[in-house]
Every structure is written in structure tokens, then in C-alpha cells.
Design an enzyme around this catalytic site. Sequence first.
Site, PDB file in Angstrom:
ATOM      1  N   GLU A 150       0.658  -1.314   0.086  1.00 33.60           N
ATOM      2  CA  GLU A 150       0.149  -0.227   0.037  1.00 33.60           C
ATOM      3  C   GLU A 150       0.657   1.266   0.188  1.00 33.60           C
ATOM      4  O   GLU A 150       1.844   1.151   0.796  1.00 33.60           O
ATOM      5  CB  GLU A 150      -0.928   0.090   0.906  1.00 33.60           C
ATOM      6  CG  GLU A 150      -1.777   1.097   1.410  1.00 33.60           C
ATOM      7  CD  GLU A 150      -2.480   1.316   3.041  1.00 33.60           C
ATOM      8  OE1 GLU A 150      -2.412   0.048   3.451  1.00 33.60           O
ATOM      9  OE2 GLU A 150      -2.331   2.202   2.913  1.00 33.60           O
ATOM     10  N   GLU A 155      -1.927  10.975   4.222  1.00 34.51           N
ATOM     11  CA  GLU A 155      -3.569  11.007   5.029  1.00 34.51           C
ATOM     12  C   GLU A 155      -3.071  12.303   5.891  1.00 34.51           C
ATOM     13  O   GLU A 155      -1.874  12.581   6.521  1.00 34.51           O
ATOM     14  CB  GLU A 155      -2.729   9.495   5.311  1.00 34.51           C
ATOM     15  CG  GLU A 155      -3.054   8.809   4.980  1.00 34.51           C
ATOM     16  CD  GLU A 155      -3.186   7.227   5.647  1.00 34.51           C
ATOM     17  OE1 GLU A 155      -4.628   6.724   6.183  1.00 34.51           O
ATOM     18  OE2 GLU A 155      -2.086   6.839   6.181  1.00 34.51           O
TER      19      GLU A 155
END
Length: 269
Positions: A150, A155
Amino acid sequence: MIFCSAILFASCSVLPYRKTDHYIYLQKEKRGNQNWKLIWQDDFNGKLIDSTKWSKIPKGTADWNKHMSSNPACYAQSDGKLYLKGIKNPDTSADSRPYLTGGLYTKGKFAYQYGKIEIHAKLECAEGAWPAMWMLAEQNKYGKYPNNGEIDIMEHLNRDSIIYQTTHSYYTLNLKQKDNPPHGGTAKININNYHTFGLEWYPDRLVFTLDGLETFRYPRIKGVDPSQWPYDQPFYVMIDQQLGGSWVGKVNKDQLPVQMIVDWVKVYQ
């Protein structure tokens, strides 16, 4: 006719990629030192989300996707901007979840292996807000998650003045190898401004960027478990406005709606 054919041949011969399955862009070898060429983009200039490029992310069971919804109230596109929203559920009789969130991905419509991606966006803030820009494997070369890795381009949590840029894989999660090499970093942002969040992806390294400057690098290293580098396969793109979870914390419903405003997405090889 011969002249036109020559032009067509010349234009095709300089493409930085070859395509498979009509939508997967595989960067040609030995392009690391050459200029980037734009291969895919969305400027969000239309009135509707381009369904040939994006799909709405469905509801799931993980923290990040437990509130994902196709509800039109979670999406808007106007004045050259895409709005992905986290909202209070307006009708809990039809859907018992307290919150709904909007997110898009290119799964099954666009994926690429190696290159550069940049996303120009502004992140609104609220307690429990968790906007993200990230990538997952299109073809699951190594099996189930997290074996294929990933890549978290960005974020953001709550009202923080930093973003997180991270990699996850079997190597980092199952084998707990988070420091050999370090698997993530942070970068400061001004939460009132638009920023360009980016990643340069090479066969031997992931270079994370913010406003065109390198902020963190994850290299492929020798002498460790092969699961350290699952980043040798096509990945698709995800952008979503998440809400709540064990990492970001509880949602303050009085601070909703909250949204991520995306100006454009561009991919180069």
C-alpha cells in the site's frame, strides 16, 4: 498518406509506456533519467464526475471505508473542483450509519506501474476528519492484502499541521520491519492552503513529495525478505474523505460537513 503514417509512427514510438488490458500503463524501461510525460489526468472541469475514469468507493468493514457511500450528498463537482465530503447521515432509517463519506478510485479503469503522480488539493479540518490519497495493487501479484503493498501518498488527521506519507506491506505489518528501512515520514503543511501531494515511483525507490519537493524516500534494499518490495506491479489511485477510526479518533458531528477539495490529478511516466 505516407507522410501521415510517418507522423503516427513517430508519435507512437516516443510513448513512455505500453498498455495492457486497455487501461494499465506500464512504463518502458530505462526512463528514469528522461523527462516526465503526462499520460493521464482529470481537471474536474465538467459538471459530473467522469465515470470512465473513476468509480465511487463502496462501503467496507475497515475503519477507512466503513462510512463510504454513493450518496450524491457526499460528492460535488463544479468550477473545476471535485468535492469529496464527510457528512452526518441525513436518513438513518434507510442506512443506520451515523456518517457518510465520499471517495473515488480508478480500480479497473486506470492503473500504472512506475511514474509520477501529483494531486493538487485543499484539506478541510474537523475532529475525526481523515482525508487520504493512496494507491493499491490492481492485479494482486502476491496474494491478499497486505502482500501487494500500500502506498499512502498523503493522510491527514483532524487539524494537524502535518501529513503522513507511508508504505505498508507484509514486510512492514506482518514481519514488523518498519525501520529497515523506515517505512514512513511526515511533512508540514499550511492547512489553509492548496498543496500538491506527490509520489515519484521508480523500480528501486518511492520518493514522496510535497509541493514539488522531496519529503520522504522508501528505497528497495538488498539482503532482506523479498516482501519488502511488492511495488513492481500496477497500482490504481484512490482519493477519499474518511471519517473516524482508531487512528484518527472520534468524529465531532458538530464540525460536519467536512471536505477534501481536489483541483486536479495528473500522472506522468
